[in-house]
Scaffold this active site. Sequence first.
Site, PDB file in Angstrom:
ATOM      1  N   ASP A  87       0.802  -1.222   0.000  1.00 21.48           N
ATOM      2  CA  ASP A  87       0.000   0.000   0.000  1.00 21.48           C
ATOM      3  C   ASP A  87       0.836   1.274   0.000  1.00 21.48           C
ATOM      4  OD1 ASP A  87      -2.608  -1.103  -0.071  1.00 21.48           O
ATOM      5  OD2 ASP A  87      -2.375  -1.722   2.017  1.00 21.48           O
ATOM      6  N   ASP A 148      -6.802  -4.604  -4.597  1.00 19.71           N
ATOM      7  CA  ASP A 148      -6.472  -3.270  -4.105  1.00 19.71           C
ATOM      8  C   ASP A 148      -5.185  -2.736  -4.732  1.00 19.71           C
ATOM      9  OD1 ASP A 148      -7.782  -5.097  -2.297  1.00 19.71           O
ATOM     10  OD2 ASP A 148      -7.678  -3.623  -0.695  1.00 19.71           O
TER      11      ASP A 148
END
Length: 373
Positions: A87, A148
């Site tokens: 991330d 994601d």
Amino acid sequence: MWKQAIEDALQKTKANIERFGDLFPHVSENDVYHLNPNTDWTDGFWSGILWLGYEYSGDKAFQEAAQKAVASFKQRLEANVALDHHDIGFLYSLSSKAQWIIEKDENAKQLTLQAADVLMKRWRPKGQYIQAWGPEGDEHNGGRIIIDCMMNLPLLYWAYEQTGDAKYKEVAVIHADLSRRYLVRGDDSSFHTFYFDQENGEPLHGGTAQGYSDGSTWTRGQAWGIYGFALSYHYTKNPLYLETAKRLARYFFDRLPQDDVVYWDFNAPVNEETKRDSSASAIASAGALELLEHLAADDADRAYLENAIQRSMTGLVKSYATIGKPDAQGFIERGSYSVRGGNAPDDFMIWGDYYYLEALVRMEKGIKGYWYE
């Protein structure tokens, strides 16, 4: 309606600057945001809100708070605090890269390039993928990708554009192709995660971490896919990415419930207790706005998407926004982090707030997010 919603969000952000101080919001409990000292995967969304507020209003209070947040991200990278995951794009695209885009600050550019190098450490040459979670060789997560990550790839595309070093784009494209092949199903739904053999990259099976079941379609994952593939198209102009984003979008918006804000999983049984995920609707709306940028005036999907965005954003503003609640910390209610895990299943989500505001300012003033320049 959009302008009123933006002004409301910016008023809340002003209050939150004082309320949060040097800390970063994550998810809420009893309408109060949990705060952390820049150690979570979500902390870039707060800095992104601050930069959007500054771009929209020109208010120096937002700029100063955003610059202060970027300084915290510099410290985090230098100390290597909680960066062992994929991330990095969420963290640094919306902090230092945003500062570079807005202010052309050279230090911010260099910090963002360093962050891209951190993300590159997640690349697994044997399997040919970016590992989402856990250390290399991890028994459970070592061969795992998640949808994601499509939103983290823009950091690598951008690094290629800034440096000319092809390794960044090559990794991003290989991972996007793999995600398209294995995370997107034939019926245009999506897996949240997929597993590969760590030694040879052989595909094993799909799964989920936060969806209703391994074979279900987690709404936030579908939303990540819409936006992520649209951004991969922006950077590469590969028509397969555009087609994939359109397919994922139609699947998502065809399944809007009566109030136009989705439940947490498209396959979850619907009853009075079923949780929503307003953040998924916000992400999908922002992603569809990006998708519109790449459609010709006569594209058959244009009118469909324009209508879907209006429905989705109107649903959020009219039924889920905290307009009229001046003391509220979040912008939109009824987000869900992890329904299966019982972690903030019906609360404010800082990423929901970010994408809600991003979509609003794009519709009102044409200000996009910080995924590209």
